[in-house]
Each structure stands twice: as structure tokens, then as C-alpha cells.
Design an enzyme around this catalytic site. Structure first.
Site, PDB file in Angstrom:
ATOM      1  N   THR A 121     -13.370 -11.471 -11.089  1.00 45.16           N
ATOM      2  CA  THR A 121     -11.932 -11.207 -10.961  1.00 45.16           C
ATOM      3  C   THR A 121     -11.182 -12.531 -11.041  1.00 45.16           C
ATOM      4  OG1 THR A 121     -12.400  -9.307  -9.596  1.00 45.16           O
ATOM      5  CG2 THR A 121     -10.164 -10.199  -9.474  1.00 45.16           C
ATOM      6  N   PHE A 152     -15.005  -2.612 -11.716  1.00 49.75           N
ATOM      7  CA  PHE A 152     -14.292  -1.800 -10.722  1.00 49.75           C
ATOM      8  C   PHE A 152     -15.302  -1.194  -9.752  1.00 49.75           C
ATOM      9  CE2 PHE A 152     -11.871  -1.733 -14.723  1.00 49.75           C
ATOM     10  CZ  PHE A 152     -10.684  -2.302 -14.285  1.00 49.75           C
ATOM     11  N   ARG A 154     -17.308  -0.484  -6.376  1.00 51.87           N
ATOM     12  CA  ARG A 154     -17.178  -0.521  -4.917  1.00 51.87           C
ATOM     13  C   ARG A 154     -18.529  -0.841  -4.322  1.00 51.87           C
ATOM     14  NH1 ARG A 154     -15.458   5.469  -4.422  1.00 51.87           N
ATOM     15  NH2 ARG A 154     -16.956   5.393  -6.132  1.00 51.87           N
ATOM     16  N   LEU A 250      -6.721   7.290   0.858  1.00 48.05           N
ATOM     17  CA  LEU A 250      -5.684   7.666   1.820  1.00 48.05           C
ATOM     18  C   LEU A 250      -6.323   7.938   3.183  1.00 48.05           C
ATOM     19  CD1 LEU A 250      -3.225   9.985  -0.182  1.00 48.05           C
ATOM     20  CD2 LEU A 250      -2.865   7.621   0.549  1.00 48.05           C
ATOM     21  N   GLY A 257     -10.807  -4.357   4.522  1.00 48.78           N
ATOM     22  CA  GLY A 257     -11.365  -5.707   4.503  1.00 48.78           C
ATOM     23  C   GLY A 257     -12.245  -5.862   3.285  1.00 48.78           C
ATOM     24  N   CYS A 260     -12.993  -8.311  -1.526  1.00 49.65           N
ATOM     25  CA  CYS A 260     -12.105  -8.115  -2.689  1.00 49.65           C
ATOM     26  C   CYS A 260     -10.629  -7.931  -2.331  1.00 49.65           C
ATOM     27  CB  CYS A 260     -12.590  -6.935  -3.508  1.00 49.65           C
ATOM     28  SG  CYS A 260     -14.114  -7.308  -4.372  1.00 49.65           S
TER      29      CYS A 260
HETATM   30  C1  UDX Z   1     -12.973  -2.756  -4.088  1.00 53.65           C
HETATM   31  C2  UDX Z   1     -12.491  -1.850  -5.249  1.00 53.65           C
HETATM   32  O1  UDX Z   1     -12.506  -0.488  -4.816  1.00 53.65           O
HETATM   33  C3  UDX Z   1     -13.356  -2.049  -6.465  1.00 53.65           C
HETATM   34  O2  UDX Z   1     -12.868  -1.266  -7.540  1.00 53.65           O
HETATM   35  C4  UDX Z   1     -13.288  -3.515  -6.817  1.00 53.65           C
HETATM   36  O3  UDX Z   1     -13.898  -3.803  -7.998  1.00 53.65           O
HETATM   37  C5  UDX Z   1     -13.818  -4.345  -5.654  1.00 53.65           C
HETATM   38  O4  UDX Z   1     -13.007  -4.100  -4.523  1.00 53.65           O
HETATM   39  P1  UDX Z   1     -14.887  -2.706  -2.245  1.00 53.65           P
HETATM   40  O5  UDX Z   1     -14.183  -3.901  -1.664  1.00 53.65           O
HETATM   41  O6  UDX Z   1     -16.343  -2.754  -2.449  1.00 53.65           O
HETATM   42  O7  UDX Z   1     -14.256  -2.334  -3.670  1.00 53.65           O
HETATM   43  O8  UDX Z   1     -14.616  -1.464  -1.265  1.00 53.65           O
HETATM   44  P2  UDX Z   1     -13.563  -0.265  -1.170  1.00 53.65           P
HETATM   45  O9  UDX Z   1     -14.302   1.000  -1.157  1.00 53.65           O
HETATM   46  O10 UDX Z   1     -12.490  -0.395  -2.164  1.00 53.65           O
HETATM   47  O11 UDX Z   1     -12.979  -0.497   0.316  1.00 53.65           O
HETATM   48  C6  UDX Z   1     -12.236  -1.659   0.651  1.00 53.65           C
HETATM   49  C7  UDX Z   1     -11.791  -1.598   2.097  1.00 53.65           C
HETATM   50  O12 UDX Z   1     -10.806  -0.591   2.298  1.00 53.65           O
HETATM   51  C8  UDX Z   1     -12.901  -1.281   3.102  1.00 53.65           C
HETATM   52  O13 UDX Z   1     -12.739  -2.067   4.266  1.00 53.65           O
HETATM   53  C9  UDX Z   1     -12.691   0.189   3.386  1.00 53.65           C
HETATM   54  O14 UDX Z   1     -13.237   0.585   4.617  1.00 53.65           O
HETATM   55  C10 UDX Z   1     -11.181   0.263   3.359  1.00 53.65           C
HETATM   56  N1  UDX Z   1     -10.655   1.608   3.071  1.00 53.65           N
HETATM   57  C11 UDX Z   1     -10.941   2.213   1.880  1.00 53.65           C
HETATM   58  C12 UDX Z   1      -9.814   2.239   3.985  1.00 53.65           C
HETATM   59  O15 UDX Z   1      -9.528   1.702   5.058  1.00 53.65           O
HETATM   60  N2  UDX Z   1      -9.299   3.469   3.668  1.00 53.65           N
HETATM   61  C13 UDX Z   1      -9.574   4.097   2.489  1.00 53.65           C
HETATM   62  O16 UDX Z   1      -9.055   5.199   2.281  1.00 53.65           O
HETATM   63  C14 UDX Z   1     -10.421   3.457   1.561  1.00 53.65           C
END
Ligand code: UDX
Length: 429
Positions: A121, A152, A154, A250, A257, A260
Site C-alpha cells: 500500500t 484487498f 483481510r 457495520l 485497529g 492497515c
Molecule cells: C484491512 C482491509 O479490510 C483489507 O482490504 C486491506 O487490504 C487490509 O486492511 P485487516 O486490517 O486485515 O484488513 O482487517 P479488517 O477485517 O478490515 O478489520 C480491521 C479492523 O476493524 C479490526 O480491528 C476489526 O476488528 C475492526 N472492525 C471490522 C470493526 O470494528 N467492525 C467491523 O464491522 C469490521
């Protein structure tokens, strides 16, 4: 096709392995000798569901190999993916030194036409810089193309995300590398969007910032829900049924956290600033996220009155479920803040205990999640692991000093918890 992937972190290792899985010949390169040795011996440096099996399978099939030499990777491949870290600098901008360094090394090793693809990124216009660097540092006057191919993935579902992508974005400066890049991704049967290179780079920052915005939005709604007696899960369900909005991302929580979202938000705000735009909307996303943790801590302190000397159980240390990653984990921040107030902690995570030991001191690591509440004045759920839903609540109620649960991930039904005799506080319900 013959490919190499420079960097074997979460992104690089998943990318290399999945590209081997669909039939390409892939060399994964990293300058961390211990990591490459581990991978060569069949060990895994990270936990990611499904990854270990695929690494083993493709190594055995001879399609996937590991090396510490960029030159070896470059000479034996037609397309080189860069997947090295782009960590944040203290001012929020991106540290480009790893990208710059490997670009120089790739340039020096190029002995024929190569396509250099950036997967890390990066700020918009990085591709232009990469091309300029290659022109300057190549030893042979070989031709090359530079492309941007953002990931993208996760963590926790990276293999699944790679094998079944919603879309594949390819940003290019000319059409020459497009057929080869399309061929690489043909087995995935996903829509391929070919754009100019700057747009591809922007798509990544714009997407991640938008997802973070969705989370902060529902977290802001959770504040209104708490003040009015509404239920944020019902609100999210109702909003999510609108196809234009969608239910994903949502889930109200104690805040997002990971390695990313926080980093990408800061970087995007900085990038905007550099082109003369104050991205105040994204600053508010950051502010809401920080406030969400403050509010959760306040809930704990308001309920316990005095935290000092109290034993608190914490379920979950990873930044989200299905990963062992504790980088920028809200759960770890929560532990540090409770320790700062003098709490005694008993902690557990299904996969992240080992990594957490490096960042959490003076806590009791408990192997059995059901033993965590024993003797605790309160229990906190900080990560949304599915297994926590199976917690032995009957035992917890018996063995806790007080049956108090703070759920930062809304895993349990408030009415059911009240029926079981718990003081149960969650997010926005
Ligand atoms: C993210 C992006 O989703 C991914 O496309 C990108 O390439 C890298 O960054 P990642 O950081 O692995 O992926 O996790 P993700 O599932 O996006 O969750 C990020 C944070 O948001 C986590 O702490 C998660 O617990 C939190 N989260 C996610 C929420 O609090 N609520 C939600 O509804 C979704």
C-alpha cells in the site's frame, strides 16, 4: 508464468502461495534469513487460516520456493511483485525506504524485460517513482514496465480473499504489461479493472479509508443508541439491508485497529494535505475511533469505581479474530490502559498468545479460556473470536468475584446475560 514476490509478510506470503496454487512458478524472497530457513523447513512465520496447507502443497509440487536473494528471484521470473512493508513515519506519512531499497536491488539484477508490480500500500504517484528509480539504477539497458496491483486481503481470511476476490485492480503506465498481468489473474475468474497507475494506487487508500469510515460511522451511531435505548445491531441490520449501504463493516466495537486501517488513514490524510486538501472527514474517523476506546474504558472504570488492585480477565489479544497479529491491536491498548490504572490482568487469545508475550508484561497468560474469569472482578471481551461465544458462562458466574462482563464486540445477547445473572455492558445496546 514465472513470478517472484519480494517480501514474505502477510501480503507477500499469501500472494506468492496463492499464485503458485493456481499454477504459476513462484519464488518468495525475503532478507530475513531466519524466516526463509523456517519456510524452507516447512515451518510458518505467521498464522493465517489455510495458508500452511497451501504452502506445503505447492512447495511439494515444486511451484513454490524461497530465497534470500532478490537477484535470484528477478533473474528467474518475468513478473516481480513488491510486497514489502510501508510503515508509518512519526508525522503519519509513509516510510518508503523499503520500497526504494528493493526497487534499486531489482533494477540492478534485471537482465531482460521485466514487469515490476507494486502490491504494497503506497501513496499515489509511487509507481512513477519506482519507474524513475529503475531507469536510474538498472545496470543493463533492458526494457521494463511498472504496474500497481493493490491487495484487498483481510488478515484472518487472506487466503479466501485472494482466491475469491471481488475485483482485481491493475494500474499501468502503458498497455504493454496488461496481457501478462491478465494472464496471471485469469484463473481467479474475477472482474479485472485496468486503470492508470495513479488511480490504482488511490483505489487502495480510498477503499480502506471508506471501510474505516463505515466502522466509525456505526460506532458514532452506537453512542446515540446508548443514549436513547436503541440497539445498534438492529440499526446496522436495518441499514445493511439497503443494497446501497450493505451490512459489512457495520459492527460496532471498541474501535478498529490492525496494521492497515490506522496507518492507511494517517497516510491518506497526509497525502491529501500534500496536494492541498484538508481531509477533515477522515480526521473525524480517527477521532471517533479513539473516542470509542475512551468510552469503553470509562464504562469499565465507572462500573468498577476503582480499578487499582482489581483482577480483570481479558479475552482476545489479536486485533481481530482468526489472526495471531497483535500490531496496533485495540485489545493490547486496552490491556495497557487497564494496567496503567493498576489492574491485575489474566489474558487469553486462541492464537495470539505468543506474539502478545512480546508486548504485554506482568500479566497472567491463561491457556484455557474458561479459566480466565476464575477469581476476576470483571471480564472484558476485546476480540470477536467465534469460540468466545462458547465460553462456559455458568462457570464464569460461579468463579468470578463479581459477575461483570464488558463486551467490546457484542458477542452475547444482553437479555440472556441478564437472565444468567451477569452485569453485562456491551457497545450501543
Ligand atoms: C484491512 C482491509 O479490510 C483489507 O482490504 C486491506 O487490504 C487490509 O486492511 P485487516 O486490517 O486485515 O484488513 O482487517 P479488517 O477485517 O478490515 O478489520 C480491521 C479492523 O476493524 C479490526 O480491528 C476489526 O476488528 C475492526 N472492525 C471490522 C470493526 O470494528 N467492525 C467491523 O464491522 C469490521
Amino acid at each position: 508464468m514465472r513470478l517472484s514476490v519480494i517480501g514474505t509478510g502477510y501480503v507477500g506470503l499469501v500472494t506468492g502461495t496463492c499464485l503458485a496454487e493456481v499454477g504459476h512458478n513462484v519464488i518468495c524472497v525475503d532478507n530475513d534469513e531466519a524466516k526463509i530457513e523456517l519456510l524452507k523447513r516447512g515451518g510458518m512465520p505467521i498464522y493465517e487460516p489455510g495458508l500452511e496447507e497451501l504452502v506445503k502443497k505447492n512447495t511439494a509440487a515444486g511451484r513454490l520456493s524461497f530465497s534470500t536473494s532478490i537477484a535470484e528471484g528477478v533473474r528467474n521470473s518475468d513478473v516481480i511483485f513488491i510486497a514489502v512493508p510501508t510503515p508509518p513515519l512519526p508525522d503519519g506519512s509513509v516510510d518508503m525506504s523499503f520500497i526504494e531499497k528493493v526497487t534499486r536491488e531489482i533494477s540492478a539484477a534485471m537482465d531482460s524485460y521485466k514487469i515490476v508490480v507494486d502490491k504494497s500500500t503506497v501513496p499515489v504517484k509511487t509507481g512513477e517513482k519506482v519507474a524513475e528509480t529503475i531507469r536510474r539504477f538498472r545496470k543493463a539497458q533492458v526494457e521494463f514496465d511498472v504496474a500497481s496491483n493493490p491487495e484487498f486481503l483481510r488478515e484472518g481470511s487472506a487466503v479466501e480473499d485472494f482466491m475469491h476476490p471481488d475485483r482485481i485492480v491493475i494500474g499501468v503506465q502503458s498497455q504493454r504489461p496488461v496481457p501478462a498481468l491478465k494472464e496471471i489473474y485469469a484463473p481467479f475468474n474475477a472482474p479485472i479493472l485496468v486503470t492508470d497507475i495513479n488511480s490504482a494506487e488511490l483505489i487502495k487508500h480510498a477503499s480502506n479509508s471508506f471501510l474505516a469510515l463505515k466502522i466509525s460511522y456505526i460506532n458514532a451511531i452506537s453512542v446515540i443508541c446508548e443514549a436513547t435505548g436503541a440497539n445498534v445491531v438492529e440499526v446496522a441490520n436495518g441499514m445493511g439491508m439497503d443494497k446501497r449501504i450493505g451490512r459489512a463493516f457495520l459492527d460496532a466495537s471498541l474501535g478498529f485497529g490492525g496494521s492497515c486501517f490506522p496507518k492507511d488513514l494517517s497516510a491518506f490524510i497526509k497525502i491529501a494535505e500534500q496536494v492541498g486538501y484538508d481531509f477533515a472527514l477522515l480526521k473525524e474517523v480517527q477521532r471517533i475511533n479513539a473516542m470509542q476506546m475512551d468510552r469503553f474504558i470509562k464504562k469499565i472504570t465507572d462500573t468498577l469505581w476503582v480499578v487499582k488492585g482489581k483482577t480483570i480477565g481479558v479475552l482476545g489479544l489479536a486485533f481481530k479474530k482468526n489472526t495471531d497479529d497483535v500490531r496496533v491491536s485495540p485489545a493490547i491498548e486496552l490491556c495497557h490502559r487497564l494496567q496503567g490504572q493498576g489492574a491485575i490482568l489474566r489474558v487469553h487469545d486462541p492464537k495470539a498468545m505468543e506474539k502478545a508475550r512480546a508486548v504485554l508484561k506482568d500479566v497472567t497468560f491463561v491457556d484455557d479460556m474458561n479459566a480466565v474469569p476464575d477469581g476476576c472482578d470483571a471480564l472484558v471481551i476485546a476480540t470477536e473470536w467465534d469460540e468466545f461465544k462458547q465460553l462456559d458462562l455458568e462457570r464464569a458466574r460461579r468463579t468470578m468475584v463479581q459477575p461483570i462482563i464488558f463486551d467490546g464486540r457484542n458477542l452475547f445477547d444482553p437479555a440472556e446475560m441478564a437472565r444468567l445473572g451477569f452485569i453485562y455492558k456491551s457497545i450501543g445496546r
